[in-house]
Every structure is written in structure tokens, then in C-alpha cells.
Write an enzyme that holds these catalytic residues in place. Structure first.
Site, short mmCIF file in Angstrom:
data_model
loop_
_atom_site.label_atom_id
_atom_site.label_comp_id
_atom_site.label_asym_id
_atom_site.label_seq_id
_atom_site.Cartn_x
_atom_site.Cartn_y
_atom_site.Cartn_z
N VAL A 79 35.44 32.05 57.07
CA VAL A 79 34.26 32.84 57.43
C VAL A 79 34.35 34.16 56.69
O VAL A 79 35.41 34.79 56.67
CB VAL A 79 34.18 33.07 58.96
CG1 VAL A 79 33.03 34.01 59.32
CG2 VAL A 79 34.03 31.74 59.69
N GLY A 87 32.07 33.99 66.47
CA GLY A 87 32.10 32.60 66.92
C GLY A 87 31.75 31.60 65.84
O GLY A 87 31.60 30.41 66.11
N LEU A 88 31.62 32.07 64.59
CA LEU A 88 31.22 31.16 63.51
C LEU A 88 32.31 30.18 63.14
O LEU A 88 32.03 29.01 62.84
CB LEU A 88 30.79 31.97 62.28
CG LEU A 88 29.66 32.97 62.51
CD1 LEU A 88 29.33 33.71 61.23
CD2 LEU A 88 28.43 32.30 63.09
N GLY A 89 33.57 30.62 63.14
CA GLY A 89 34.67 29.70 62.85
C GLY A 89 34.73 28.59 63.88
O GLY A 89 34.91 27.41 63.53
N GLN A 115 46.55 31.36 61.92
CA GLN A 115 45.51 31.23 62.94
C GLN A 115 45.80 30.17 64.01
O GLN A 115 44.88 29.61 64.60
CB GLN A 115 44.17 30.92 62.25
CG GLN A 115 43.70 31.98 61.30
CD GLN A 115 43.45 33.31 61.99
OE1 GLN A 115 42.99 33.35 63.14
NE2 GLN A 115 43.77 34.40 61.33
N TYR A 119 43.06 27.94 66.69
CA TYR A 119 42.91 26.50 66.77
C TYR A 119 43.39 25.95 68.12
O TYR A 119 42.85 24.96 68.61
CB TYR A 119 43.62 25.81 65.60
CG TYR A 119 42.91 26.09 64.30
CD1 TYR A 119 41.69 25.50 64.01
CD2 TYR A 119 43.44 26.98 63.38
CE1 TYR A 119 41.02 25.77 62.82
CE2 TYR A 119 42.78 27.26 62.19
CZ TYR A 119 41.57 26.65 61.92
OH TYR A 119 40.91 26.93 60.75
#
Length: 140
Positions: A79, A87-89, A115, A119
């Protein structure tokens, strides 16, 4: 900019490879040196491919490969730095997981450097016992 104005797309043909290269260079240290020719091959051979757009600007991208039944791997979730924390990811990954070619897959893999907690919030678990890598040298 409002997150509701962001448009998501699952059509490979809509990917502008030059914008994808710029997005990766800007926002993905692990993919900053990818070449257009290689991106074309990767995108063409991936299904599903999901992108996020703010009008005509590519601001998010993710792709997967799968046999459709047993295994799939998600790659290149990115992103734009200026659009993170909206909240795009999450939406990119959820769109990948909801795609029809992923519905029967029994195990979905991904690799991430920093990350893991992101996840894990999406249901992925750390699996340190089965991951192996064969790294091949590219001859240019």
C-alpha cells in the site's frame, strides 16, 4: 482523501505496470528494484491480482498464485505510504482470499519481513517448521 472513495479491482488487465513499479519503488523496500518486463511476467502468471485505486492512481496491490485446491501463496501486498493505516492492506488480502480461485484452497502461504502481526490479525499463523527456500541466482 477518504477510504470510501478508494476503488478495488481484480482485473489483471487494469494494472499499469509503470505505476506498479513506482508503487513498489516508493513503498516496498523488498521490491524496489523490480523491472517492468519482470513485473509483466509476474502479473500475467498470477491469479488473483488485486489493485486499489484513488481515481487513476494505483495505491495498493497484491497477487497470488494457486493450484486452486491444495496450495496458494500470496505475494507483493503493498500500500502506498501515503495511504497506509486506512484498512487498505486488509481489504487487499481479504479480496484475494474471497476470490473464486482461492475458495477450495486448503493452505495459503505468504512471506513477510516485518508485518507478522498484521497478518496474524487476518488469521494467518506463524509457521516456522515447514518453510524452506531455494534461492537461485539470476544471470543478467
Amino acid at each position: 482523501m477518504k477510504a470510501q472513495a478508494i476503488r478495488f479491482c481484480d482485473r489483471r488487465a487494469d494494472i499499469d505496470l509503470h505505476q506498479l513499479q513506482a508503487l513498489l519503488t516508493k513503498s516496498a523496500f523488498w521490491a524496489a528494484d523490480r523491472q517492468i518486463e519482470d513485473l509483466k511476467i509476474a502479473v500475467d502468471r498470477s491469479e488473483p491480482v488485486v489493485s486499489a485505486w484513488d481515481e487513476d492512481k494505483l495505491i495498493g496491490f497484491a497477487r497470488a498464485i494457486s493450484d486452486g485446491v491444495y496450495r496458494a501463496t500470496i505475494f507483493d501486498v503493498v500500500v502506498d505510504c501515503d495511504y497506509q493505516r486506512l484498512g487498505l492492506g486488509r481489504k487487499l488480502v481479504e479480496t484475494i482470499l474471497a476470490h473464486p480461485c482461492m475458495q477450495r484452497v486448503e493452505r495459503i502461504y505468504l512471506t513477510t519481513t516485518h508485518q507478522q502481526s498484521f497478518y496474524e490479525r487476518l488469521g494467518f499463523v506463524v509457521n516456522s517448521s515447514t518453510t524452506m527456500v531455494l534461492s537461485t541466482a539470476r544471470v543478467d
